[in-house]
Structures are given as C-alpha cells and as structure tokens.
Design a protein around this motif. Sequence first.
Motif, short mmCIF file in Angstrom:
data_model
loop_
_atom_site.label_atom_id
_atom_site.label_comp_id
_atom_site.label_asym_id
_atom_site.label_seq_id
_atom_site.Cartn_x
_atom_site.Cartn_y
_atom_site.Cartn_z
N VAL A 1 1.82 127.50 -66.44
CA VAL A 1 3.17 126.97 -66.63
C VAL A 1 3.97 127.27 -65.37
O VAL A 1 3.99 128.41 -64.89
N LEU A 2 4.63 126.25 -64.82
CA LEU A 2 5.43 126.40 -63.62
C LEU A 2 6.89 126.58 -63.99
O LEU A 2 7.43 125.83 -64.80
N VAL A 3 7.52 127.57 -63.37
CA VAL A 3 8.92 127.84 -63.64
C VAL A 3 9.63 128.05 -62.31
O VAL A 3 9.13 128.76 -61.43
N GLY A 4 10.79 127.45 -62.15
CA GLY A 4 11.57 127.62 -60.95
C GLY A 4 12.36 128.91 -60.98
O GLY A 4 12.61 129.49 -62.05
N ALA A 5 12.78 129.36 -59.80
CA ALA A 5 13.62 130.55 -59.69
C ALA A 5 14.46 130.42 -58.43
O ALA A 5 14.00 129.87 -57.42
N THR A 6 15.67 130.95 -58.49
CA THR A 6 16.55 130.91 -57.31
C THR A 6 16.93 132.31 -56.84
O THR A 6 17.72 132.46 -55.93
N ALA B 1 8.28 136.88 -56.38
CA ALA B 1 7.35 136.29 -57.35
C ALA B 1 5.93 136.77 -57.10
O ALA B 1 5.21 137.17 -58.03
N VAL B 2 5.52 136.75 -55.84
CA VAL B 2 4.16 137.20 -55.51
C VAL B 2 4.00 138.69 -55.81
O VAL B 2 2.97 139.13 -56.34
N ASP B 3 5.00 139.48 -55.49
CA ASP B 3 4.96 140.92 -55.80
C ASP B 3 4.82 141.16 -57.30
O ASP B 3 4.23 142.17 -57.72
N ALA B 4 5.35 140.23 -58.11
CA ALA B 4 5.28 140.37 -59.56
C ALA B 4 3.98 139.82 -60.14
O ALA B 4 3.80 139.82 -61.36
N GLY B 5 3.10 139.32 -59.29
CA GLY B 5 1.80 138.84 -59.75
C GLY B 5 1.63 137.34 -59.79
O GLY B 5 0.56 136.83 -60.13
N ILE B 6 2.67 136.59 -59.46
CA ILE B 6 2.58 135.13 -59.43
C ILE B 6 1.85 134.70 -58.16
O ILE B 6 2.30 135.00 -57.05
N THR B 7 0.73 134.02 -58.34
CA THR B 7 -0.07 133.59 -57.18
C THR B 7 -0.09 132.08 -57.01
O THR B 7 -0.54 131.58 -55.98
N PHE B 8 0.37 131.34 -58.00
CA PHE B 8 0.32 129.87 -58.01
C PHE B 8 1.68 129.35 -57.55
O PHE B 8 2.67 129.45 -58.28
N LEU B 9 1.73 128.81 -56.33
CA LEU B 9 2.98 128.37 -55.72
C LEU B 9 2.96 126.87 -55.55
O LEU B 9 2.10 126.32 -54.86
N ASP B 10 3.93 126.18 -56.17
CA ASP B 10 3.86 124.72 -56.30
C ASP B 10 5.04 124.03 -55.65
O ASP B 10 6.20 124.38 -55.90
N THR B 11 4.75 123.02 -54.83
CA THR B 11 5.79 122.25 -54.17
C THR B 11 5.35 120.79 -54.09
O THR B 11 4.39 120.38 -54.74
N ALA B 12 6.07 119.99 -53.30
CA ALA B 12 5.72 118.57 -53.11
C ALA B 12 6.42 118.06 -51.87
O ALA B 12 7.49 118.54 -51.51
N GLU B 13 5.80 117.06 -51.24
CA GLU B 13 6.44 116.50 -50.06
C GLU B 13 7.77 115.83 -50.39
O GLU B 13 8.67 115.76 -49.55
N ARG C 1 -1.10 132.48 -64.68
CA ARG C 1 -0.75 131.61 -65.80
C ARG C 1 0.73 131.22 -65.77
O ARG C 1 1.11 130.20 -66.36
N VAL C 2 1.54 131.99 -65.11
CA VAL C 2 2.91 131.56 -64.78
C VAL C 2 2.95 131.33 -63.27
O VAL C 2 2.62 132.23 -62.49
N GLY C 3 3.31 130.13 -62.87
CA GLY C 3 3.41 129.80 -61.46
C GLY C 3 4.86 129.61 -61.06
O GLY C 3 5.75 129.51 -61.92
N LEU C 4 5.09 129.56 -59.77
CA LEU C 4 6.44 129.36 -59.24
C LEU C 4 6.58 127.91 -58.78
O LEU C 4 5.90 127.48 -57.86
N GLY C 5 7.46 127.17 -59.45
CA GLY C 5 7.76 125.81 -59.04
C GLY C 5 8.92 125.80 -58.05
O GLY C 5 9.92 126.49 -58.26
N VAL D 1 -1.88 127.68 -52.95
CA VAL D 1 -0.82 126.77 -52.50
C VAL D 1 -1.11 125.37 -53.04
O VAL D 1 -2.19 124.81 -52.82
N ALA D 2 -0.14 124.83 -53.77
CA ALA D 2 -0.27 123.49 -54.33
C ALA D 2 0.88 122.61 -53.86
O ALA D 2 2.03 123.05 -53.82
N THR D 3 0.55 121.37 -53.50
CA THR D 3 1.59 120.40 -53.18
C THR D 3 1.15 119.03 -53.65
O THR D 3 0.02 118.85 -54.13
N LYS D 4 2.06 118.07 -53.53
CA LYS D 4 1.83 116.74 -54.10
C LYS D 4 2.12 115.65 -53.09
O LYS D 4 3.11 115.74 -52.35
N ALA D 5 1.28 114.62 -53.10
CA ALA D 5 1.50 113.43 -52.28
C ALA D 5 2.33 112.43 -53.06
O ALA D 5 2.05 112.14 -54.23
N HIS D 6 3.36 111.90 -52.43
CA HIS D 6 4.23 110.92 -53.08
C HIS D 6 3.45 109.66 -53.43
O HIS D 6 2.51 109.27 -52.72
#
Length: 330
Positions: A276-281, A44-56, A15-19, A81-86
């Motif tokens: 909900v997607l949240v970024g992290a650095t 993030a994955v170790d903490a249970g986040i399985t939804f990983l979101d990116t884009a070309e 329910r919380v993903g990594l953007g 694994v999720a990504t997006k087409a421009h």
Amino acid sequence: MEYTTLGRTDVSVSRVGLGLWNVSGDVNWDRVEEDDAVETIQAAVDAGITFLDTAEAYGDGYSESVLGAALETLNRDDVVVATKAHQSNLAYDDLKAACEASLDRLGVDTIDVYYLHYPNPDVPVSETARALRELREEGKIRVPAVSNHGVRDLNDVLEEVRVEANQLPYNLLWRAIEYEVKDACVENDVDAVCYSALAQGLLTGRFDSPDDVPAGRARTRHFSSEREHARHGEAGAEAETFAAIEEFEALCEEFDVPMVEAAIAWPLHREGVGSVLVGATSPEQARANAAAAERSLPPEFVERAADITAELKEALGPNPDPWQSESRYR
C-alpha cells in the motif's frame, strides 16, 4: 515493518510504501520543497519503508528529481525505486526515451519497478511490450509493471510480457477493484499495489463534511460533478461517503485503533494486495504511516469496516476510475 516479494519475483518490498505524487504540487497538493521532501524520504527509509514510488508525470519530473536527490543520501541497495511512464510515451521509441529521462532524473542505472501509468489504446501493446523487454534485457529496468489497468488491458499486456504488479486505487471508500480487477490480478499472480490508501485525506478524520474538503481533492466521483475540478458528470455520493467515515471513526474508537493506521492497514488484510502506497509531507507522517504495517487488525474489525462501506461501494459502482465516468480502465 513487514516485507513481501513482488509478484513472482524475488524483489522484496515493504508492505507500506512511500508515494511521492503529493510532493509534486498540482491541483491536489501544494509543492513540497526539495529539502523537506528529502528529509521525509530519509525518515521513511529509517522507519523501514523501502518501496519508493514516483512517476514522470508528477510535477513534470519534479517528483523523480526529488527522489533522485534523496537517493544520493541513501544506500541504493536498501531501497526499491519505482516510477511510471506516461501513457503518451508508450510507443516503442517514446518509451525507450522516457525511461532514459527517468533514469537521468533519478540518478540511477536501473529502475527496479517500471510501470505503464495508464494504458494507451492507440498504441499496439506488442510495441510497448517490445520496449519493456529490451529495457529489461539492457538492465535499465528490473520488473515491468502496469498501473490503472482493467481486466482487458491487463490480460492484453500479459499476452506480450510478464508484469508483476498492477498499481490501483483502493481504500475503504474506494473499492471498485473488488468487482473484477483484483480477482484478475490474483488469478495471474500479479500483486495489487494500492494507492490513495487514505482517500486523499478523507480517512484521516480531518474533514467533518464535504464542504471542508479542498476543491482540488473534491473532484473524485465521491463528490458532485458541480465541484470546481470535477471531470465526471455524476451526482456523487457525498452523504454516503461521510456517513461511512463517521461510522469508521466510531469503529476505530471502539477497537482503540488509530484511524490512520487502521485505514492503511485495512487493504493489507485483503487478498491479493502486496503493498500500500501512502504519501507524506513530513518525517512525522512518514513514521506514522510506517507503523501501520505492523498493525494487525482483528478479523471482526476488517469485516465490520467492509460492511460500513458496502453501501458506498454499491453507490459508486464497478468503474475503477475515481475521476472519470468514462473509465480509462478496460
């Protein structure tokens, strides 16, 4: 971590993903070096986040490549694994080629969730849908989805191909999808996957005034059109925005809830929101974001937070596009 199935599928996502927009480096963000980004994804994955979101489009493929490097260290079956087409790649041949390029950068055989990043009114939806159907039949994508689609565009796509998610900007300071778009998603069993949960840092409490916000992030319609990178012609709602932030911070203190956790958790308490997607650095940020999935907010808190931001919602209006007055949502 809590999990949910996406739309009408059996695909389980956190329910919380990594953007991963913010690792790519652009006017909004400094680029995160690959090793640091990979470590953050692993945490993030170790903490249970399985939804990983990116884009070309993120860093012209850099974000996808970074995720691909991280996937080499992970169990592929453990993540979605999720990504997006421009939007410039929605013609039939272009979309097929864009998907192949994303598969190559990600280093995977199948993209789990494949979004259309924005609609493109110059390309027939039937043509785009034909490519999506073929990619699914070929096993190159599992779940077709859309991003930044308004009611009309969402319905047009659904007439041609079933999609399971609509990725949308949604947070306490940006509630425009509540006017129409979120209801359309609910009616069609399409999950809202929400990005900018922390409003590009505004809901972390780190900025005391509009002047403290970096130029690259002060370009949404919250801010005056006189800001350096603004693409809209509006006066903005800076006073309302920072008054709401101050009141929300006080509400969090009253309920003894960390502000970041509350901001991430709030959309998860709203109807129709799947993830909900949240970024992290950094790994620390990734772990803190993951903790928000377990934060249960009292109904009184949820409603009072909505009341605090009601004036700002009205000031910004029903246009869901955070950056442009001429909305790309139809």
